[in-house]
Write an enzyme that holds these catalytic residues in place. Structure first.
Site, short mmCIF file in Angstrom:
data_model
loop_
_atom_site.label_atom_id
_atom_site.label_comp_id
_atom_site.label_asym_id
_atom_site.label_seq_id
_atom_site.Cartn_x
_atom_site.Cartn_y
_atom_site.Cartn_z
N ARG A 112 0.85 -1.19 0.00
CA ARG A 112 0.00 0.00 0.00
C ARG A 112 0.88 1.24 0.00
O ARG A 112 2.07 1.17 0.28
CB ARG A 112 -0.87 0.01 1.26
CG ARG A 112 -1.92 -1.08 1.30
CD ARG A 112 -2.86 -0.84 2.47
NE ARG A 112 -3.77 -1.97 2.63
CZ ARG A 112 -4.88 -2.15 1.92
NH1 ARG A 112 -5.24 -1.27 0.98
NH2 ARG A 112 -5.66 -3.20 2.11
N ALA A 113 0.24 2.40 -0.28
CA ALA A 113 0.97 3.66 -0.24
C ALA A 113 1.46 3.94 1.17
O ALA A 113 0.78 3.60 2.14
CB ALA A 113 0.06 4.79 -0.68
N ILE A 114 2.65 4.52 1.29
CA ILE A 114 3.08 5.00 2.60
C ILE A 114 3.10 6.52 2.57
O ILE A 114 2.42 7.16 3.34
CB ILE A 114 4.44 4.40 2.99
CG1 ILE A 114 4.26 2.89 3.16
CG2 ILE A 114 4.94 5.02 4.28
CD1 ILE A 114 5.49 2.16 3.58
N THR A 115 3.84 7.10 1.64
CA THR A 115 3.81 8.56 1.54
C THR A 115 3.23 9.02 0.20
O THR A 115 3.02 10.20 0.00
CB THR A 115 5.22 9.14 1.69
OG1 THR A 115 6.06 8.52 0.71
CG2 THR A 115 5.79 8.84 3.06
N SER A 116 3.00 8.12 -0.72
CA SER A 116 2.49 8.49 -2.04
C SER A 116 0.96 8.47 -2.05
O SER A 116 0.35 7.99 -1.11
CB SER A 116 3.03 7.50 -3.07
OG SER A 116 2.43 6.25 -2.90
N THR A 136 0.20 0.05 -5.28
CA THR A 136 -0.44 -0.92 -6.18
C THR A 136 -1.62 -1.60 -5.49
O THR A 136 -2.68 -1.78 -6.10
CB THR A 136 0.60 -1.95 -6.65
OG1 THR A 136 1.59 -1.27 -7.42
CG2 THR A 136 -0.04 -3.02 -7.52
N ASP A 169 20.00 3.57 2.26
CA ASP A 169 19.51 2.45 1.49
C ASP A 169 20.72 1.61 1.07
O ASP A 169 21.10 1.59 -0.08
CB ASP A 169 18.73 2.98 0.28
CG ASP A 169 17.69 1.98 -0.17
OD1 ASP A 169 17.61 0.90 0.43
OD2 ASP A 169 16.97 2.29 -1.13
N LYS A 217 15.54 6.33 -7.85
CA LYS A 217 16.43 5.90 -6.77
C LYS A 217 17.85 5.65 -7.29
O LYS A 217 18.82 6.00 -6.65
CB LYS A 217 15.88 4.61 -6.14
CG LYS A 217 16.59 4.20 -4.89
CD LYS A 217 16.07 2.89 -4.35
CE LYS A 217 14.96 3.13 -3.33
NZ LYS A 217 14.44 1.86 -2.79
#
Lengths: 500, 500
Positions: free
Chosen positions: B205-209, B213, B266, B298
């Protein structure tokens, strides 16, 4: 640029998160939704044109009403917040100096400017706790070379205020990994000041132990002095005993140390930077470092101690500090009292040359005081110990101690709590083991260090011959309830003093 | 061993601290005092014989009454707590596997057992966030060699459940650093499943967007399936689209990724372990990895991408995964809709072969689907793309998509919010720049992804010729209030679509 659209109103929640700034917002708050904020985000919050970066926690229940936000106590104070103030929010860019931390992860050497940027950002509160943990980890192990340790130390000194003294020689002492009841500091300061040396000593309060040096001293005099008063006291009496938290020397250290402790990491580089930055900021020129070696002490082997000794000496030199390192016995606690007033009584007993004064405390104080005198006189094996012994035995150290207390606002005799119970031996034999950890816990249950008159007085050191019914130790408390807590705990525990 | 002496009673505070367990106690609580607890301590808390390690925050105000304690939501759920439950407290020993983290700081190589201990402790919740940050930092940069990356990946796979499939070949795809609106997954799954390959796809799921999907798919079918249902769907239709959070594959990854994101670290090793552990736990055998290269993506350079490609391939092989890496263009967003329902409409438009379907989305989906088909057939440059194109153009991909939706519980047409506003061009010219970040913010202000019908539909991609008054984009919302938030924000902003 705040308006009704992106502000909330502050309410006081009273949540202590230590130094970390935390902001609390409702899950259904339109700002959270539109900004895509989620718990643990770093958020720039602004109140009356003052801004800080805070970690966001989300409230899903009734603590906050619609349109309200809360702050942790540290953030509330930092922003001078008042109930009902408007608070606005913005995303933050990652802290630029974290780039240097990332370089360090890749094994690159950091220069002085990099350490200055990192330390300044940490002091400004721009690093979250996890970012600080990352910095500490990147610098841990053997990851800092000696040039980097020097640069880090200098950056830490520069991050706070510095003290200046008229005298060319200013002495200090530090113990790496303190032992329980190891209250040598007040005795050493009195001896060394009486010997004519300048020793503006700052000490810490207890964090997890039943007493810190500052707590102990506070049962006899006031330790919460500002810089002007410290200067006056030291000019008059050569020495002082002050709580270090009342002045801001190497403020980065206080922040780093908290996370290091939580991580149980004590990287050599950072430990040396921590100790020497405080000493340098305090204006010291000659420092004796005591490294107790023992299986429950911080330093466990002679080899580790020798390595630390080398680092302390070299980094000290770069900061124009003459450092002398003493490797001492760290296998046993020192003194008999546990708790501020009881430890103060041990100190006074030594200073007053009483017959029953704990000899271990007396001897260790003389050893360190003697070393300081020799170091200041530029003598390798001088007569410092003898001078110290003479000053103490003659009563002049006690007089100096009283004079410093007077200059700091007056001396008062430490007083024990009115509620007391004696713990008796249930069998005869010899004391073969003392569980200091549990004794400390009893002292804390009885109220120490919050209640300075509370604590535990040990009657029977190791190897004492005991007859059934003898007093092993006494517990003192300021309230009956607290004494009961301690007694109740004791009922479940056995062999705190092991007799065989 | 709990009794009245060392217990408090729980009250629900409703504070969301994400995965980190937090316990709240009063400053004047006798347990805090006797145990010497302070804010940020790690404390072992027990409720009804279930224990967790939690971080302590201290309440100094009226939120908690005397004798009460609170928990963060995650801790409350973990302990199955009920209002009024007794909670007891104890000090915790430092987590033993942090010793391995410390070894890593000293540059030692960790073996598989070390990584297993660390990962298991992290999954059990025994690491605080700062300890996790320390582990991530110690493993960042070039600090893990390829054997260690393999050991870490295997430990992460072993920490959760694993899926097994009857078919020998099970395919999957992953995109490193997603672009806005890059909803290729539903299209790829439909094509690949129709081609006869097994593709049990899980998405996030979206976290910050404004949409993930799984959020997009949820506007058309249910994505919250348990493992039994997933098995049934895949047996029947070869593929599925499921929210990964509903099953516990590589649970360590979810915990690590949150802290990595907060640290903006990352590390290559961890990124590879993160991606491949999920794929291996899902039972995949053949995986196509899409690495978009672009200045806002990225991965920014071809060189970095090549290095990643090498690691993915070698670590994949050690885990018996056939990995094919595609380096793609990451300079532009893909598709026109921003928000769950709008992105679903883009997907359906491509599947239905509509004339106005976004061609960039179509092409990229075909490219990846073709690569998957080739990889599964063990062909370097086979006719996978042609097969994919045929399956899509013929409508068979659309039929397969509908069949999977039916198997997952039924298909529904995505619906847009009833409140809509058009944003018109204020001048004529050509679109030279689109600020995706601010478009995404408008979509979030309008309610996405929480309100799946909300979002932004872009009418004018780059290079579109504009006449003053043309519609640039539309905003959709489920409530008038949210539409107003978006419009109010827009009033202050300029040149989100830059026309020259």
């Amino acid at each position: 640029m705040t308006n009704e659209f992106n502000t909330l109103k502050l309410v006081q929640l009273g949540i202590d998160t230590q130094k970390e700034f935390v902001v609390f917002m409702r899950r259904d708050c339109h700002i959270c939704k539109s900004e895509g904020f989620e718990a643990h985000n770093r958020v720039l919050v602004t109140v009356k044109e003052k801004s800080i970066i805070a970690t966001l926690y989300i409230i899903t229940d009734g603590i906050l009403k619609v349109g309200k936000a809360g702050l942790s106590n540290s953030a509330w104070i930092q922003l001078n917040a008042v109930e009902g103030d408007k608070i606005s929010f913005a995303h933050v860019q990652p802290v630029a100096s974290m780039g240097c931390v990332r370089s360090k992860m890749y094994g690159q050497e950091l220069n002085k400017i990099a350490f200055q940027n990192i330390i300044n950002d940490i002091v400004k509160g721009e690093y979250s706790n996890i970012e600080i943990a990352s910095f500490i980890t990147a610098c841990a192990g053997d990851n800092l070379n000696i040039q980097e340790i020097i640069a880090l130390t200098e950056a830490m000194v520069d991050s706070g205020q510095k003290l200046n003294w008229i005298n060319k020689i200013v002495v200090d002492k530090h113990c790496v990994g303190g032992l329980p009841g190891n209250r040598t500091t007040p005795i050493i300061v009195a001896i060394v000041a009486e010997a004519g040396l300048t020793i503006p000593k700052t000490s810490s309060r207890a964090i997890t132990s039943p007493a810190g040096t500052a707590d102990t001293l506070e049962t006899m005099t006031s330790v919460n002095l500002d810089i002007q008063t410290i200067k006056k006291v030291v000019e008059k009496e050569n020495g002082c005993f002050v709580w270090g938290g009342s002045i801001k020397l190497s403020p980065a250290d206080d922040i780093l140390i908290r996370i290091e402790r939580a991580l149980d990491i004590d990287g050599e580089g950072q430990m040396i930077a921590s100790v020497l930055s405080k000493k340098s900021a305090a204006g010291s020129t000659h420092v004796v470092i005591d490294i107790p070696i023992g299986k429950t002490a911080k330093v466990r082997t002679e080899e580790d101690a020798e390595k630390l000794k080398y680092y302390f000496t070299v980094v000290g030199k770069a900061l124009s500090l003459e450092v002398k390192v003493l490797l001492t016995d760290g296998s046993q606690p020192i003194g008999r009292g546990i708790g501020p007033a009881l430890e103060a009584m041990d100190v006074l007993s030594v200073l007053r040359n009483e017959k029953e004064a704990p000899q271990d405390l007396r001897n260790k104080s003389l050893l360190i005081a003697g070393s300081i005198i020799d170091l200041a006189n530029n003598q390798k094996n001088g007569n410092g110990y003898l001078s110290a012994e003479r000053i103490l035995s003659s009563g002049r150290a006690y007089e100096k101690f009283m004079a410093i207390c007077k200059a700091q606002g007056g001396f008062k005799e430490p007083v024990l709590g009115p509620f007391k119970t004696d713990i008796h031996a249930e069998k005869s034999g010899i004391v073969v083991e003392i569980d200091n950890r549990r004794l400390a816990k009893i002292a804390k249950l009885a109220g120490a260090p919050h209640d300075p008159k509370a604590g535990v007085l040990l009657h029977t050191p190791l190897k004492t011959r005991i007859t059934k019914g003898d007093i092993l130790f006494c517990i003192y408390a300021e309230t009956k309830g607290e004494l009961n807590y301690a007694i109740e705990y004791l009922k479940k525990e056995q062999d705190i003093i092991l007799i065989q």
